[in-house]
Design a protein around this motif. Structure first.
Motif, PDB file in Angstrom:
ATOM      1  N   MET A 106       0.829  -1.202   0.000  1.00 47.23           N
ATOM      2  CA  MET A 106       0.000   0.000   0.000  1.00 47.23           C
ATOM      3  C   MET A 106       0.866   1.257   0.000  1.00 47.23           C
ATOM      4  O   MET A 106       0.556   2.236  -0.680  1.00 47.23           O
ATOM      5  N   THR A 107       1.960   1.242   0.776  1.00 47.10           N
ATOM      6  CA  THR A 107       2.871   2.394   0.822  1.00 47.10           C
ATOM      7  C   THR A 107       3.475   2.660  -0.551  1.00 47.10           C
ATOM      8  O   THR A 107       3.541   3.806  -1.008  1.00 47.10           O
ATOM      9  N   ASN A 108       3.919   1.586  -1.223  1.00 44.84           N
ATOM     10  CA  ASN A 108       4.490   1.739  -2.563  1.00 44.84           C
ATOM     11  C   ASN A 108       3.451   2.291  -3.544  1.00 44.84           C
ATOM     12  O   ASN A 108       3.757   3.142  -4.377  1.00 44.84           O
ATOM     13  N   MET A 109       2.211   1.803  -3.420  1.00 40.33           N
ATOM     14  CA  MET A 109       1.155   2.277  -4.306  1.00 40.33           C
ATOM     15  C   MET A 109       0.864   3.757  -4.069  1.00 40.33           C
ATOM     16  O   MET A 109       0.700   4.529  -5.015  1.00 40.33           O
ATOM     17  N   ILE A 110       0.815   4.161  -2.779  1.00 37.36           N
ATOM     18  CA  ILE A 110       0.565   5.566  -2.447  1.00 37.36           C
ATOM     19  C   ILE A 110       1.682   6.454  -2.966  1.00 37.36           C
ATOM     20  O   ILE A 110       1.442   7.544  -3.493  1.00 37.36           O
ATOM     21  N   GLN A 111       2.933   5.996  -2.815  1.00 33.69           N
ATOM     22  CA  GLN A 111       4.074   6.770  -3.301  1.00 33.69           C
ATOM     23  C   GLN A 111       4.009   6.946  -4.821  1.00 33.69           C
ATOM     24  O   GLN A 111       4.290   8.031  -5.345  1.00 33.69           O
ATOM     25  N   LYS A 112       3.625   5.877  -5.527  1.00 35.85           N
ATOM     26  CA  LYS A 112       3.501   5.978  -6.983  1.00 35.85           C
ATOM     27  C   LYS A 112       2.374   6.931  -7.370  1.00 35.85           C
ATOM     28  O   LYS A 112       2.513   7.738  -8.292  1.00 35.85           O
ATOM     29  N   MET A 113       1.250   6.841  -6.631  1.00 33.68           N
ATOM     30  CA  MET A 113       0.123   7.740  -6.915  1.00 33.68           C
ATOM     31  C   MET A 113       0.499   9.182  -6.636  1.00 33.68           C
ATOM     32  O   MET A 113       0.134  10.090  -7.391  1.00 33.68           O
ATOM     33  N   ALA A 114       1.261   9.427  -5.526  1.00 32.36           N
ATOM     34  CA  ALA A 114       1.682  10.793  -5.196  1.00 32.36           C
ATOM     35  C   ALA A 114       2.611  11.344  -6.270  1.00 32.36           C
ATOM     36  O   ALA A 114       2.498  12.515  -6.658  1.00 32.36           O
ATOM     37  N   ALA A 115       3.520  10.499  -6.765  1.00 34.54           N
ATOM     38  CA  ALA A 115       4.434  10.949  -7.815  1.00 34.54           C
ATOM     39  C   ALA A 115       3.666  11.292  -9.090  1.00 34.54           C
ATOM     40  O   ALA A 115       3.930  12.312  -9.738  1.00 34.54           O
ATOM     41  N   THR A 116       2.685  10.442  -9.424  1.00 31.58           N
ATOM     42  CA  THR A 116       1.855  10.709 -10.603  1.00 31.58           C
ATOM     43  C   THR A 116       1.051  11.985 -10.430  1.00 31.58           C
ATOM     44  O   THR A 116       0.936  12.802 -11.350  1.00 31.58           O
ATOM     45  N   PHE A 117       0.496  12.167  -9.215  1.00 31.28           N
ATOM     46  CA  PHE A 117      -0.296  13.363  -8.923  1.00 31.28           C
ATOM     47  C   PHE A 117       0.550  14.623  -9.059  1.00 31.28           C
ATOM     48  O   PHE A 117       0.121  15.614  -9.662  1.00 31.28           O
ATOM     49  N   ASN A 118       1.771  14.596  -8.480  1.00 28.73           N
ATOM     50  CA  ASN A 118       2.647  15.772  -8.552  1.00 28.73           C
ATOM     51  C   ASN A 118       3.025  16.091  -9.993  1.00 28.73           C
ATOM     52  O   ASN A 118       3.102  17.258 -10.386  1.00 28.73           O
ATOM     53  N   THR A 119       3.256  15.039 -10.791  1.00 27.39           N
ATOM     54  CA  THR A 119       3.585  15.260 -12.197  1.00 27.39           C
ATOM     55  C   THR A 119       2.420  15.911 -12.933  1.00 27.39           C
ATOM     56  O   THR A 119       2.602  16.866 -13.698  1.00 27.39           O
ATOM     57  N   GLU A 120       1.208  15.404 -12.699  1.00 27.24           N
ATOM     58  CA  GLU A 120       0.033  15.972 -13.343  1.00 27.24           C
ATOM     59  C   GLU A 120      -0.237  17.397 -12.868  1.00 27.24           C
ATOM     60  O   GLU A 120      -0.625  18.261 -13.652  1.00 27.24           O
ATOM     61  N   MET A 121      -0.012  17.647 -11.557  1.00 30.43           N
ATOM     62  CA  MET A 121      -0.210  18.992 -11.025  1.00 30.43           C
ATOM     63  C   MET A 121       0.764  19.978 -11.660  1.00 30.43           C
ATOM     64  O   MET A 121       0.408  21.120 -11.951  1.00 30.43           O
ATOM     65  N   SER A 122       1.999  19.536 -11.872  1.00 32.17           N
ATOM     66  CA  SER A 122       2.989  20.408 -12.516  1.00 32.17           C
ATOM     67  C   SER A 122       2.563  20.746 -13.935  1.00 32.17           C
ATOM     68  O   SER A 122       2.671  21.891 -14.382  1.00 32.17           O
TER      69      SER A 122
END
Length: 456
Positions: A106-122
């Protein structure tokens, strides 16, 4: 198993269970095993029963054997309990390991989702910047809005015809004037700021921005920019907007900002520092050295504004009981850095110009007449600079006034997005006519496209 469980028949916890097992392994079990070993030894070396062995000895041996035999079931019971306890511990360990594995996944999945979110936000932030710039640029590099003070509408030659137009009649001729926004007498402070905050956003994106309030005395310029205790104006709202937006939306995509502010006034064509006991400032070339105060929260802003209010030059005239006798320039210096390495270094100027007055109507004499003359001269120079830009003259007379020297970057000499908010009191027909004519020149003036300021 006595002593191994609590009164409820359950182990308190895993550590408690292990502690009790260790105690039995160390003390009780060795005692039982020792007795079993002794009994076994005796049985193996048991002599044959003969006439030399008394009946008493035989009875004693049989009694010891029976006693030791009774211990074996208890020992087996303990061993069985220990085995079950070990099985329980293994099951719990397996459950814990399964939970830990699930948590890691779950931690790995959240980290991947956060990275994707930050990329999309940028990506979205870049798109918002571009769209915001397009909107501002489409409206003209010098944008003009008008705020109308309440007036007597019956028989007035001034009329608000839409959210972007007013009609004014003078000498039998009717003219229509267009604006980015027409702020009616019923428009409140939050509504005014909501219409200009996209321009403030440009400053957080690295563009120099200037917002200038102008108009005749007693038309509401200071109220728009400064506000009062119950109705904050553009200055405090703009700073609060930048603080909140930089700490939340922009922080999530890696931006960090710092803000410092200065507050100066131009009085009688001299420059004074409102944050340093109103000390006179010398302008060297185009540089102005003034006191700058870091802004980390609205408490800093309120302190700064109170300090400036106590120093600003005001006076009572026949036109306005609390008339500003100076041009006030509040400037916020913005430094931003992104985790990608991108930097910005720009500023936001919020300007409250002194109001123009005619000597006859104001009743100015002596020092006030001098103030009035200097105010009108500096405003006249401002209009000359705008008209020179409009006509694309080779020479723009910025240096004819301290005010235009300080605002030259906002008027075409530098890179800036600029907006004027004209203020009118339709009851004053002559000043309304002058103000509206000046807005026509402003809207026809192109000062070039603003670029991102990186400070490099």
């Amino acid at each position: 198993m006595e002593g191994l469980k609590n009164p409820n028949g359950r182990f308190d916890d895993r550590q408690d269970l292990l502690s009790r097992i260790e105690k039995y392994e160390r003390k009780v079990i060795p005692s039982y095993e020792g007795k079993v070993h002794e009994l076994t030894h005796k049985l193996r070396n048991r002599p044959s029963i003969c006439t030399s062995v008394s009946c008493i000895d035989v009875s004693k041996r049989i009694g010891d054997f029976e006693k030791d035999s009774k211990m074996n079931p208890e020992l087996d019971k303990i061993r069985s309990e220990l085995k079950r306890a070990e099985e329980v511990i293994r099951e719990k360990d397996n459950e814990i390991e399964a939970k830990n594995k699930e948590l890691r996944e779950m931690t790995n999945m959240i980290q991947k989702m956060a990275a994707t979110f930050n990329t999309e936000m940028s990506k979205q932030e870049i798109l918002i910047r571009e769209l915001n710039d397009e909107v501002v640029d489409l409206r003209g590099q010098i944008r003009v809005a008008i705020r109308v003070r309440d007036y007597e509408k019956d028989g007035s030659n001034f009329e608000i015809t839409s959210d972007n137009e007013v009609k004014f009649q003078q000498n039998g001729q009717s003219n229509v004037f267009e604006f980015e926004n027409v702020f009616k007498p019923t428009t409140n402070q939050p509504q005014v700021f909501n219409e200009i905050k996209e321009l403030i956003m440009c400053a957080l994106h690295g563009k120099n921005v200037s917002l200038i309030a102008f108009g005749p005395t007693s038309s509401g310029k200071t109220y728009t920019m400064r506000g009062d205790e119950e109705n904050e104006g553009v200055i405090p709202r703009a700073i609060n907007f930048m603080l909140e937006h930089s700490r939340h939306d922009l922080a999530t995509i890696g931006w960090q900002y710092s803000f410092v502010a200065s507050f100066i006034e131009v009085y009688n064509d001299e420059v004074f520092d409102l944050l340093d006991e109103k000390k006179k400032i010398k302008i060297t070339g185009e540089a102005v050295t003034s006191n700058k105060i870091p802004i980390k929260g609205m408490r800093d802003v309120n302190h700064l504004l109170q300090l400036a209010d106590a120093q600003r030059s005001v006076a009572s005239t026949a036109c306005n009981l609390h008339s500003s006798r100076s041009h006030a320039i509040f400037q916020i210096y913005i430094d931003g850095v992104n985790k990608s390495g991108e930097t910005i270094k720009c500023s936001l100027k919020l300007v409250d110009l002194a109001g123009s007055e005619r000597a006859k109507e104001s009743g100015a004499q002596g020092e006030q007449f001098k103030e009035l003359t200097k105010i009108n001269q500096s405003l006249s120079t401002l209009k000359k600079c705008i008209r020179a830009q409009k006509n694309k003259d080779t020479h723009v007379p910025y240096r004819d006034s301290k005010l235009t020297i300080l605002l030259r970057d906002s008027l075409g000499a530098g890179s800036s997005k600029t907006m004027f908010i004209a203020h009118v009191n339709p009851n004053d027909v002559c000043e309304t006519d002058r103000t509206l004519k000046f807005t026509s020149d402003l809207r026809s003036t192109r000062i070039g496209k603003a670029t991102v300021q990186t400070g490099q």
